[in-house]
Design an enzyme around this catalytic site. Structure first.
Site, mmCIF file in Angstrom:
data_model
loop_
_atom_site.group_PDB
_atom_site.id
_atom_site.type_symbol
_atom_site.label_atom_id
_atom_site.label_comp_id
_atom_site.label_asym_id
_atom_site.label_seq_id
_atom_site.Cartn_x
_atom_site.Cartn_y
_atom_site.Cartn_z
ATOM 1 N N GLY A 12 0.801 -1.215 0.000
ATOM 2 C CA GLY A 12 0.000 0.000 0.000
ATOM 3 C C GLY A 12 0.836 1.268 0.000
ATOM 4 O O GLY A 12 2.004 1.254 0.403
ATOM 5 N N ASN A 53 3.647 -2.344 9.004
ATOM 6 C CA ASN A 53 2.981 -3.646 8.980
ATOM 7 C C ASN A 53 3.272 -4.489 10.215
ATOM 8 O O ASN A 53 2.409 -5.244 10.663
ATOM 9 C CB ASN A 53 3.426 -4.443 7.752
ATOM 10 C CG ASN A 53 2.615 -4.154 6.500
ATOM 11 O OD1 ASN A 53 2.606 -4.948 5.574
ATOM 12 N ND2 ASN A 53 1.942 -3.020 6.451
ATOM 13 N N ASN A 64 3.208 -10.329 4.171
ATOM 14 C CA ASN A 64 1.848 -9.822 4.099
ATOM 15 C C ASN A 64 1.541 -9.332 2.688
ATOM 16 O O ASN A 64 2.276 -8.509 2.138
ATOM 17 C CB ASN A 64 1.691 -8.656 5.099
ATOM 18 C CG ASN A 64 0.310 -8.050 5.082
ATOM 19 O OD1 ASN A 64 -0.678 -8.753 5.173
ATOM 20 N ND2 ASN A 64 0.240 -6.741 4.952
ATOM 21 N N ARG A 111 0.856 7.948 7.805
ATOM 22 C CA ARG A 111 1.190 7.131 6.640
ATOM 23 C C ARG A 111 1.203 7.980 5.364
ATOM 24 O O ARG A 111 2.010 7.742 4.464
ATOM 25 C CB ARG A 111 0.192 5.987 6.517
ATOM 26 C CG ARG A 111 0.539 5.002 5.415
ATOM 27 C CD ARG A 111 0.022 3.635 5.730
ATOM 28 N NE ARG A 111 0.152 2.750 4.595
ATOM 29 C CZ ARG A 111 0.044 1.435 4.650
ATOM 30 N NH1 ARG A 111 -0.205 0.847 5.799
ATOM 31 N NH2 ARG A 111 0.175 0.700 3.581
ATOM 32 N N HIS A 164 -7.830 -7.692 5.734
ATOM 33 C CA HIS A 164 -6.554 -7.953 5.076
ATOM 34 C C HIS A 164 -5.376 -7.961 6.045
ATOM 35 O O HIS A 164 -4.395 -8.657 5.811
ATOM 36 C CB HIS A 164 -6.336 -6.889 3.997
ATOM 37 C CG HIS A 164 -5.235 -7.203 3.039
ATOM 38 N ND1 HIS A 164 -5.164 -8.386 2.335
ATOM 39 C CD2 HIS A 164 -4.149 -6.473 2.652
ATOM 40 C CE1 HIS A 164 -4.089 -8.375 1.553
ATOM 41 N NE2 HIS A 164 -3.458 -7.233 1.729
ATOM 42 N N TRP A 165 -5.460 -7.183 7.117
ATOM 43 C CA TRP A 165 -4.351 -7.073 8.063
ATOM 44 C C TRP A 165 -4.548 -8.053 9.218
ATOM 45 O O TRP A 165 -4.868 -7.663 10.340
ATOM 46 C CB TRP A 165 -4.251 -5.656 8.590
ATOM 47 C CG TRP A 165 -3.569 -4.694 7.661
ATOM 48 C CD1 TRP A 165 -2.817 -4.991 6.564
ATOM 49 C CD2 TRP A 165 -3.564 -3.259 7.767
ATOM 50 N NE1 TRP A 165 -2.342 -3.851 5.972
ATOM 51 C CE2 TRP A 165 -2.786 -2.771 6.682
ATOM 52 C CE3 TRP A 165 -4.142 -2.354 8.650
ATOM 53 C CZ2 TRP A 165 -2.571 -1.409 6.486
ATOM 54 C CZ3 TRP A 165 -3.929 -1.004 8.452
ATOM 55 C CH2 TRP A 165 -3.152 -0.532 7.384
#
Length: 280
Positions: free
Chosen positions: A36, A44, A104, A183, A258-259
């Site tokens: 991302g 992450n 990941n 981020r 997703h995480w």
């Protein structure tokens, strides 16, 4: 509190940012982040290190083209090959003969490329929401928003993208906007944007996946972990992989996007530690 040391390691023409905790432990884990905008190894895996550094030498990197590692110009479709070469060179530079892998999303795809290229350099591997399965077709709407983020690189768009990673965005509560702004600061660096655009410009016939024959030749034990409610990379991708990688298994986590390592951290950590210890 785990102490994490941050260093820059020269590998050929490039530099890799390495975050390391638990150095001196007998077995090492290399953590590979996803793709991302603004993603880094620590974005992450900062929390994950705490659960593993007591037993493992934890190596968390920014891949080439992300974060504080090098951002070289890269031909369309070449980023995974570049990072496969860079990881193997990093292990040589650190004097590590063999490590486990935890990847990941895009990092899961990279882990599979590493296993196919040099299986003897790796022990077990864990892929969480691993990208590159051959049955996925066009990107999901949520994945397309990730790919096209720089069409509207705003704090609101970043907060929305982070919410897509989670089954329950309320997990971050009122911290979501602050996390998005942090981020975004990384994502808006010119070299980070350039690398993102290069990464997602694919040459004809290129992609993240491996040929099925290469997957079937991987000898390592692999655990595919997937959030049941993942809208970035749907769980059907891991189901496809587990039917092709011979020594693999699938662990599906409910109420999870997703995480997996963030949204269901305790479950992920327990399952991953059991698998690496030969108890799963």
């Amino acid at each position: 509190m785990t102490t994490t040391i941050h260093t820059d390691v020269k590998v050929g023409e490039h530099t890799i940012r390495l975050n390391r905790a638990g150095e001196g432990n007998p077995e090492a884990i290399l953590f590979l982040h996803g793709s991302g905008p603004g993603a880094t190894g620590m974005s992450n895996f900062a929390q994950t290190i705490e659960a593993f550094a007591d037993v493992y030498d934890c190596l968390v990197i920014d891949q080439i083209g992300w974060g504080d590692s090098s951002h070289p110009d890269t031909a369309p479709g070449a980023r995974l090959r570049q990072n496969t070469d860079a990881v193997l060179a990093l292990l040589d530079e650190l004097g590590l003969d063999r490590v486990h892998l935890v990847g990941n999303s895009l990092g899961g795809a990279l882990a599979l490329h590493l296993l196919a290229r040099a299986p003897e350099r790796f022990g077990k591997a864990i892929g969480m929401g691993a990208a590159g399965a051959g049955n996925m077709g066009a990107p999901t709407p949520a994945m397309f928003r990730l790919i096209s983020f720089y069409d509207d690189p705003t704090p609101r768009a970043m907060a929305e993208l982070i919410s897509f990673m989670l089954h329950d965005p309320d997990l971050f509560g009122d911290r979501l906007d602050a996390i998005a702004e942090e981020r975004l600061a990384t994502a808006l660096r010119p070299e980070v944007e350039r690398s993102h655009r290069q990464t997602f410009t694919m040459a004809p016939g290129s992609g993240l996946g491996l040929p099925e024959i290469a997957l079937k030749r991987i000898p390592n034990e692999v655990l595919f972990v997937h959030g049941r409610e993942d809208v970035i990379v749907p769980p059907e991708g891991s189901e496809w992989f587990v039917r092709r990688v011979p020594n693999s298994r699938l662990y599906l986590i409910p109420h999870c996007g997703h995480w997996t390592q963030i949204e269901q951290a305790e479950t992920f950590n327990n399952v991953a530690r059991a698998f690496l210890a030969g108890q799963l």
